[in-house]
Scaffold this motif. Structure first.
Motif, PDB file in Angstrom:
ATOM      1  N   GLU A  77      -0.586  10.110  -0.490  1.00 43.50           N
ATOM      2  CA  GLU A  77       0.550  11.790  -0.479  1.00 43.50           C
ATOM      3  C   GLU A  77       1.796  10.981  -1.504  1.00 43.50           C
ATOM      4  OE1 GLU A  77      -0.457  15.136   0.325  1.00 43.50           O
ATOM      5  OE2 GLU A  77      -2.771  13.688   1.219  1.00 43.50           O
ATOM      6  N   ASN A 114      -2.854  11.316  -5.309  1.00 42.99           N
ATOM      7  CA  ASN A 114      -3.563  10.625  -6.095  1.00 42.99           C
ATOM      8  C   ASN A 114      -4.242   9.972  -5.251  1.00 42.99           C
ATOM      9  OD1 ASN A 114      -2.056   8.129  -5.656  1.00 42.99           O
ATOM     10  ND2 ASN A 114      -0.776   8.899  -7.692  1.00 42.99           N
ATOM     11  N   ALA A 115      -4.508   8.349  -5.997  1.00 46.42           N
ATOM     12  CA  ALA A 115      -5.307   7.357  -5.044  1.00 46.42           C
ATOM     13  C   ALA A 115      -4.721   6.603  -3.995  1.00 46.42           C
ATOM     14  CB  ALA A 115      -6.749   6.618  -6.147  1.00 46.42           C
ATOM     15  N   TYR A 116      -3.844   6.696  -4.023  1.00 44.84           N
ATOM     16  CA  TYR A 116      -3.064   5.595  -3.350  1.00 44.84           C
ATOM     17  C   TYR A 116      -2.309   6.202  -2.331  1.00 44.84           C
ATOM     18  CZ  TYR A 116      -3.729   2.770  -8.038  1.00 44.84           C
ATOM     19  OH  TYR A 116      -4.294   2.284  -8.627  1.00 44.84           O
ATOM     20  N   ARG A 158       2.830   4.282  -1.616  1.00 38.43           N
ATOM     21  CA  ARG A 158       3.510   5.523  -2.904  1.00 38.43           C
ATOM     22  C   ARG A 158       4.930   5.309  -2.564  1.00 38.43           C
ATOM     23  NH1 ARG A 158       0.572  10.166  -4.060  1.00 38.43           N
ATOM     24  NH2 ARG A 158       2.439  10.285  -6.429  1.00 38.43           N
ATOM     25  N   GLU A 201       1.122  -1.451   0.178  1.00 41.72           N
ATOM     26  CA  GLU A 201      -0.031  -0.349   0.190  1.00 41.72           C
ATOM     27  C   GLU A 201       0.757   1.115  -0.046  1.00 41.72           C
ATOM     28  OE1 GLU A 201      -0.172  -2.054   2.693  1.00 41.72           O
ATOM     29  OE2 GLU A 201      -1.805  -3.563   2.081  1.00 41.72           O
ATOM     30  N   GLY A 244       0.454   6.257 -10.299  1.00 44.29           N
ATOM     31  CA  GLY A 244      -1.074   6.771 -10.384  1.00 44.29           C
ATOM     32  C   GLY A 244      -1.246   5.132 -10.890  1.00 44.29           C
ATOM     33  N   LYS A 245      -0.900   4.350 -10.954  1.00 38.87           N
ATOM     34  CA  LYS A 245      -1.108   2.959 -12.087  1.00 38.87           C
ATOM     35  C   LYS A 245      -1.955   2.372 -11.057  1.00 38.87           C
ATOM     36  CE  LYS A 245       1.000   3.645 -15.653  1.00 38.87           C
ATOM     37  NZ  LYS A 245       0.798   5.065 -15.538  1.00 38.87           N
ATOM     38  N   PRO A 246      -2.533   0.668 -11.521  1.00 41.73           N
ATOM     39  CA  PRO A 246      -2.921  -0.123 -10.267  1.00 41.73           C
ATOM     40  C   PRO A 246      -1.938  -0.871  -9.967  1.00 41.73           C
ATOM     41  CG  PRO A 246      -4.094  -0.450 -12.273  1.00 41.73           C
ATOM     42  CD  PRO A 246      -3.048   1.077 -12.532  1.00 41.73           C
ATOM     43  N   HIS A 285       2.135   2.959  -8.093  1.00 36.57           N
ATOM     44  CA  HIS A 285       0.599   3.855  -7.247  1.00 36.57           C
ATOM     45  C   HIS A 285       1.346   5.048  -7.315  1.00 36.57           C
ATOM     46  CE1 HIS A 285      -0.694   0.422  -4.403  1.00 36.57           C
ATOM     47  NE2 HIS A 285      -0.950   0.370  -6.127  1.00 36.57           N
ATOM     48  N   ASP A 302       2.844  10.803  -9.377  1.00 39.12           N
ATOM     49  CA  ASP A 302       2.175  12.172  -9.572  1.00 39.12           C
ATOM     50  C   ASP A 302       2.850  13.483  -8.449  1.00 39.12           C
ATOM     51  OD1 ASP A 302       0.671  11.249 -11.236  1.00 39.12           O
ATOM     52  OD2 ASP A 302      -0.788  10.569 -10.081  1.00 39.12           O
TER      53      ASP A 302
END
Length: 168
Positions: free
Chosen positions: A156, A152-154, A16, A14, A69-71, A66, A148
């Protein structure tokens, strides 16, 4: 160095990480792989434990993806490429380094093919393949995945994005 940061880096997928953390994680996993490869000279089947290194590899590449921004599912493609590159290197290096041993095995001379010299040559092939694949794949991923700058979704942005030594 803080062992908690290494555990966070290598055992959790989990969050980044930046490019520096990916390279440091790849180097740690590479050194462990080299140690396992060296032990195969003495204990031939201990190299199977190297498959356990796939989990920390998945963790570091998932976190790096992550950051872009990639899964994490894209990590499977990275690990697949890692395995294919390792196999190709093995196919190229084996005749160059241990061609005489392979020829002996094909003639049926199992004593020469399975001796200590063959184990040593196999270690050299595995060591070269390990170094090239670990560092090469990490370098390529860092070149293609741009982090990023904002959350993002993952999570800070990683604190190590600009730091030369993120684990210190």
């Amino acid at each position: 160095m803080d062992t908690a940061k290494f555990q966070e880096l290598l055992l959790k997928f989990e969050g980044r990480i930046g490019p520096n953390s990916l390279m440091q994680g790849a180097i740690v996993i590479m050194v462990i792989g080299l140690i396992l490869n060296a032990l195969t000279i003495i204990i031939p089947f201990i190299g199977i434990l190297g498959w356990a290194l796939l989990y920390p590899m998945f963790c570091i590449y998932a976190k790096r993806l992550h950051d872009g921004g990639k899964p994490a599912v894209w990590t499977l493609a990275v690990l697949g490429a890692y395995i294919v590159v390792g196999m190709v290197l093995s196919v190229i290096l084996t005749p160059l380094i241990a061609g005489d041993m392979v020829a002996a095995a094909m003639r049926g001379d199992s004593a020469a093919a399975l001796g200590m010299e063959f184990r040593l040559k196999s270690f050299i092939i595995a060591a070269i393949g390990t170094v090239v694949t670990h560092l090469g794949v990490a370098f390529i991923v860092n070149q293609f995945v741009k982090g990023d700058p904002a959350a993002n979704a993952y999570g800070e942005p990683p604190a190590d994005a600009a730091s030369p030594n993120p684990l210190s």
